[in-house]
Design an enzyme around this catalytic site. Structure first.
Site: not given
Ligand code: ADP
Ligand code: ADP
Ligand code: ZN
Length: 214
Positions: A13, A88, A127, A160, A171
């Site tokens: 995302k 979420r 990541r 992170r 998570r």
């Molecule tokens: P989210 O915001 O949904 O948690 P991220 O954009 O941070 O996801 O991506 C999670 C990890 O996967 C990062 O290390 C990113 O570089 C990698 N990643 C994201 N999209 C792809 C993809 N299409 N193919 C391979 N790796 C990806």
């Molecule tokens: P990822 O997409 O990798 O799970 P985010 O950066 O979106 O990571 O979220 C990190 C953390 O922040 C989540 O594990 C949760 O603790 C909190 N968080 C983010 N968005 C929300 C939400 N909409 N509701 C509740 N907690 C959230």
């Protein structure tokens, strides 16, 4: 264009949001980023959020909804926005409907990045994030040219705390229990657009581009 990005942690995302907001010139609203910033600054919100974020648990709706309500009322959201990581829970989705109704707005597309659980684990534990500019890397799938150094700004890459193997399991459980039901909610409204998030980063961007045009 009012866009919501959904999908499990690690679906891509943040990576895709960075690209799409540049293309459309709309603000990127990430509740995860908002919590991390507040935690770093040590504000009251940050201290509260930390109890949950550090354990890999969702932050309670009352806290999270307030942030989004305030942010969407800002003038820079008037021409559109991209919400990343919100809603979420079903209660958050209902609150978002209320917020948007009060602003006379609606959601245009809910883009769902679909990725299997096994791959999510690999995505999250590999990541790496630039400390200075926030650029997102992956040790295997998107390595920087020099290990540990950001290609864009030369900043130091970090992992992170909640991307540890232990926290990732919690998570993902939170996602499947509380967030996945929200997909049905949007599907019933005819807003859900599913994209194959397992493809290459560029291919996913192209698929999202096609969805947003259509
Ligand atoms: P989210 O915001 O949904 O948690 P991220 O954009 O941070 O996801 O991506 C999670 C990890 O996967 C990062 O290390 C990113 O570089 C990698 N990643 C994201 N999209 C792809 C993809 N299409 N193919 C391979 N790796 C990806
Ligand atoms: P990822 O997409 O990798 O799970 P985010 O950066 O979106 O990571 O979220 C990190 C953390 O922040 C989540 O594990 C949760 O603790 C909190 N968080 C983010 N968005 C929300 C939400 N909409 N509701 C509740 N907690 C959230
Ligand atoms: Zn950087």
């Amino acid at each position: 264009m009012n866009i919501v990005f959904m999908g499990p942690p690690g679906a891509g995302k943040g990576t895709q949001a960075d690209r799409i907001v540049k293309r459309f010139g709309i603000p990127h609203i990430s509740t995860g980023d908002a919590f991390r910033q507040a935690m770093q600054e040590g504000t009251p919100l940050g201290l509260k959020a930390k109890e949950y974020v550090s354990q890999g648990l969702l932050v309670p709706d009352e806290i999270t909804n307030g942030i989004v309500r305030e942010r969407l009322a800002q003038p820079d959201c008037a021409g559109g926005f991209l919400l990343d990581g919100f809603p979420r829970t079903l209660a958050q989705a209902e609150t978002l409907d209320d917020i948007l109704a009060s602003l006379n707005r609606g959601i245009d597309h809910v883009v769902y990045l679909k990725v299997d659980r096994d791959l999510l684990f690999i995505r999250l534990t590999g990541r790496r994030i630039c400390k200075s500019c926030g650029e997102i890397y992956h040790t295997k799938f998107r390595p920087p040219r020099t290990e540990g150094v950001c290609d864009k700004c030369g900043g130091e890459l970090m992992q992170r705390a909640d991307d540890s193997e232990e926290k990732v399991g919690t998570r993902l459980d939170e996602y499947f229990n509380k967030t996945e039901p929200v997909l049905k909610y949007y599907d019933a409204k005819g807003l859900l657009r599913e994209v194959d998030g397992e493809r290459d980063i560029d291919e996913v961007t192209a698929q999202i581009g096609a969805v947003l045009k259509g």
